[in-house]
Design a protein around this motif. Structure first.
Motif, short mmCIF file in Angstrom:
data_model
loop_
_atom_site.label_atom_id
_atom_site.label_comp_id
_atom_site.label_asym_id
_atom_site.label_seq_id
_atom_site.Cartn_x
_atom_site.Cartn_y
_atom_site.Cartn_z
N HIS A 365 -6.68 -2.32 -14.74
CA HIS A 365 -6.38 -2.47 -13.31
C HIS A 365 -5.06 -1.80 -12.96
CE1 HIS A 365 -5.78 -4.20 -9.37
NE2 HIS A 365 -4.65 -4.74 -9.78
N LEU A 366 -4.04 -1.98 -13.79
CA LEU A 366 -2.73 -1.42 -13.48
C LEU A 366 -2.74 0.09 -13.51
CD1 LEU A 366 -0.34 -3.88 -15.36
CD2 LEU A 366 -0.66 -3.64 -12.89
N ARG A 367 -3.47 0.67 -14.44
CA ARG A 367 -3.52 2.14 -14.49
C ARG A 367 -4.08 2.71 -13.19
NH1 ARG A 367 -5.02 1.40 -19.97
NH2 ARG A 367 -7.24 1.55 -19.45
N ALA A 368 -5.17 2.11 -12.72
CA ALA A 368 -5.76 2.58 -11.46
C ALA A 368 -4.83 2.30 -10.29
CB ALA A 368 -7.12 1.92 -11.24
N ALA A 369 -4.18 1.13 -10.28
CA ALA A 369 -3.32 0.75 -9.17
C ALA A 369 -2.10 1.66 -9.09
CB ALA A 369 -2.88 -0.70 -9.32
N ARG A 370 -1.50 2.01 -10.23
CA ARG A 370 -0.33 2.90 -10.20
C ARG A 370 -0.67 4.24 -9.56
NH1 ARG A 370 0.34 1.21 -15.65
NH2 ARG A 370 1.88 -0.47 -15.81
N THR A 371 -1.80 4.81 -9.94
CA THR A 371 -2.21 6.09 -9.36
C THR A 371 -2.40 5.95 -7.86
OG1 THR A 371 -3.31 6.73 -11.42
CG2 THR A 371 -3.99 7.87 -9.41
N ARG A 372 -3.04 4.87 -7.44
CA ARG A 372 -3.31 4.66 -6.02
C ARG A 372 -2.01 4.47 -5.23
NH1 ARG A 372 -5.69 0.17 -6.57
NH2 ARG A 372 -7.57 1.16 -7.34
N TYR A 373 -1.11 3.64 -5.75
CA TYR A 373 0.13 3.37 -5.03
C TYR A 373 1.07 4.58 -5.02
CZ TYR A 373 -1.16 -1.59 -5.10
OH TYR A 373 -1.80 -2.79 -4.92
N ARG A 374 1.10 5.32 -6.13
CA ARG A 374 1.94 6.52 -6.16
C ARG A 374 1.48 7.50 -5.09
NH1 ARG A 374 0.76 8.13 -10.84
NH2 ARG A 374 2.50 7.23 -12.01
N ARG A 375 0.19 7.72 -5.02
CA ARG A 375 -0.35 8.65 -4.02
C ARG A 375 -0.08 8.14 -2.60
NH1 ARG A 375 -5.24 8.64 -5.79
NH2 ARG A 375 -5.98 7.00 -4.38
N ARG A 376 -0.23 6.86 -2.38
CA ARG A 376 -0.01 6.31 -1.04
C ARG A 376 1.46 6.37 -0.65
NH1 ARG A 376 -2.63 0.77 -0.78
NH2 ARG A 376 -4.43 2.09 -1.22
N ARG A 377 2.33 6.10 -1.61
CA ARG A 377 3.77 6.19 -1.32
C ARG A 377 4.15 7.60 -0.92
NH1 ARG A 377 8.74 7.28 -3.71
NH2 ARG A 377 10.41 5.83 -3.07
N GLU A 378 3.64 8.58 -1.65
CA GLU A 378 3.96 9.97 -1.32
C GLU A 378 3.43 10.34 0.06
OE1 GLU A 378 2.14 12.02 -4.54
OE2 GLU A 378 3.79 11.61 -5.96
N ALA A 379 2.24 9.87 0.39
CA ALA A 379 1.69 10.15 1.72
C ALA A 379 2.52 9.49 2.81
CB ALA A 379 0.24 9.67 1.79
N LEU A 380 2.98 8.27 2.55
CA LEU A 380 3.81 7.57 3.53
C LEU A 380 5.14 8.29 3.74
CD1 LEU A 380 4.30 5.05 5.32
CD2 LEU A 380 5.27 3.94 3.30
N LEU A 381 5.79 8.68 2.66
CA LEU A 381 7.07 9.38 2.79
C LEU A 381 6.90 10.71 3.52
CD1 LEU A 381 8.71 8.71 -0.70
CD2 LEU A 381 9.11 7.53 1.46
N ASP A 382 5.82 11.41 3.21
CA ASP A 382 5.57 12.68 3.88
C ASP A 382 5.36 12.46 5.38
OD1 ASP A 382 4.87 15.62 3.81
OD2 ASP A 382 2.95 14.81 4.52
#
Length: 477
Positions: A365-382
């Protein structure tokens, strides 16, 4: 919560007459009124027949029929020939609702930028269900009769997981399985109060719920400032000297809400303080599993297992609804925390936690969640960079939130209120301060854990629109 169906019965409702004074029929009348007013007897529910209630209370049947008649005449109860006596629908009381947490209401806003909430769409339902199914299928019948809340399999699994994921130094004997971080805080605070502690050094700002729980157990909060390097340890030592406080609550992996990691130098100084004053550090391992620019830093507990309590849970990593967490305790505190009591998670919940950890369910679960949150954080910052280029964003690349500085003159509270009209959930950082009225920068804490990926750009567009409207309003004042 929907109103109870008219065939619902409340024959087992406990009515205690002892708090009331006067003749028995008046005491019973007061008890029924209170039960209806509080929602313990919701609208439409059937009360016990007069004969049954009289027998259970040890009163004459006349007492019950008199009370039923009085309350029926007032419209509080509804009595019909050939039918049970029920609480009247007109009283407007339905089934009692659980108190809603202001940070986590039952209904989430469509554009959910509130912090502290994981991605509820991707809760590990299948992995947890598999763990539950395996436990139910494989647990011997005799183990289903376990009345002792201590489940060794769960303690062993937690100790092993923390050793490999957080470098924690603990054996199973040091682990207590809890209902979550809040429950763990309650147990520790109660134990510390029993050992003579009267105050807690807490980060300011910080997650208010943990402070409130400690205060309820008799530990006064002593604020300590936080900056971009984590809690100010020099200020913490000074506050300890001034107040005599020897217990501190910190979030070294990812401070909430400022978003800093405690620097190595400050880690050393904090532990040196604990040793020098015979103190204890409660390490809230908040967001420790989610670091996107590097490997997570190991737990503070690994550096001083005799001075640090490590507290964690599955609330932010998986879902608050799972209701399980843990404490890793120094040897000298273990007996006091266990004696502090409090109901433990059920045997099945603890066995499920053990299976979830040992089967690799949480790791997957954590492996999938890290990928998802990393991508979402980058989209939010952009999106923030494009829509609000003049607003500073801070916080390390970790966790589930960032901090946004607002333009000069714009008040965070005004932005939060205006955003509600757009179904946009925002949070003023003052919510987490011990002294919310004290002068402080105007900032928003933006959570992206439960924000759907396709809504990121629209959420930021609405946020920028609200900020621009508030900026224009400032210029017109």
């Amino acid at each position: 919560m929907a109103e109870l169906q008219t065939n619902s019965v409340a024959w087992e409702t406990l009515l205690d007459l002892t708090p009331y004074e006067g003749p028995r029929h008046l005491r019973l009348e007061a008890a029924v009124r209170d039960a209806v007013a509080s929602g313990r007897l919701p609208a439409g529910v059937a009360l016990p027949p007069s004969r049954l209630l009289a027998a259970s209370l040890g009163v004459s049947r006349w007492v019950v029929t008199e009370v039923y008649g009085r309350l029926t005449a007032e419209g509080i109860l509804d009595a019909r020939t050939g039918s049970a006596t029920r609480v009247a629908a007109s009283v407007g009381i339905t089934a009692p609702r659980p108190a809603a947490d202001p940070v986590a209401p039952l209904r989430r806003p469509r554009f959910d930028l509130a912090p502290g909430v994981p991605d509820l769409r991707h809760a590990p339902r299948a992995l947890w269900r598999r763990a539950v199914s395996d436990v139910l299928a494989e647990t011997p019948d005799a183990d289903l009769f376990r009345l002792d809340p201590d489940v060794p399999e769960a303690r062993v699994a937690v100790a092993a997981y923390l050793a490999r994921s957080r470098f924690a130094r603990a054996d199973a004997a040091a682990v207590v399985v809890t209902h979550g971080a809040t429950d763990g805080m309650r147990r520790v605070a109660r134990a510390l109060r029993g050992l003579g502690h009267t105050a807690f050094l807490v980060e300011d700002p910080s997650w208010s719920r943990m402070r409130e729980v400690a205060a309820a157990e008799g530990l006064a909060s002593v604020p300590v400032p936080v900056d971009e390097h984590g809690v100010d340890v020099a200020a913490l030592v000074a506050a300890s000297t001034r107040t005599g406080a020897r217990a501190a609550l910190v979030t070294p992996a990812h401070q909430f809400p400022v978003g800093a990691a405690l620097s190595p130098e400050r880690r050393e100084r904090l532990l040196a303080w604990a040793r020098a004053c015979d103190g204890v550090v409660v390490e809230d391992d908040y967001d420790a599993e989610f670091r996107y620019d590097r490997r997570p830093v190991g737990a503070l507990q690994a550096m001083a297992p005799d001075r640090v309590v490590l507290a964690g849970s599955l609330s932010k990593t998986a879902s608050p609804a799972l209701g399980v967490g843990w404490l890793v305790l120094p040897p000298w505190l273990q007996a006091a925390v266990r004696d502090a009591g409090g109901p433990a998670p059920s045997t099945l919940d603890q066995l499920t936690l053990a299976r979830f950890l040992t089967s690799g369910g949480l790791d997957r679960h954590l492996r999938a969640a890290r990928t998802r949150y990393r991508r979402r954080r980058e989209a939010l910052l952009d999106a923030l960079g494009r829509a609000l280029p003049g607003c500073r964003v801070s916080g390390i690349a970790a966790g589930l939130h960032v901090v946004l500085d607002l333009p000069p003159g714009v008040r965070a509270a005004d932005v939060v209120r205006a955003a509600e009209r757009h179904d946009l959930g925002l949070t003023d950082i003052r919510r987490y301060r011990l002294s919310p009225d004290a002068p402080a920068p105007e900032r928003l804490v933006l959570g992206y854990g439960n924000l759907a990926d396709p809504l990121v750009d629209e959420a930021v567009r609405l946020l920028a629109q609200v900020v621009r409207e508030q900026t224009e309003s400032v210029h017109l004042r």
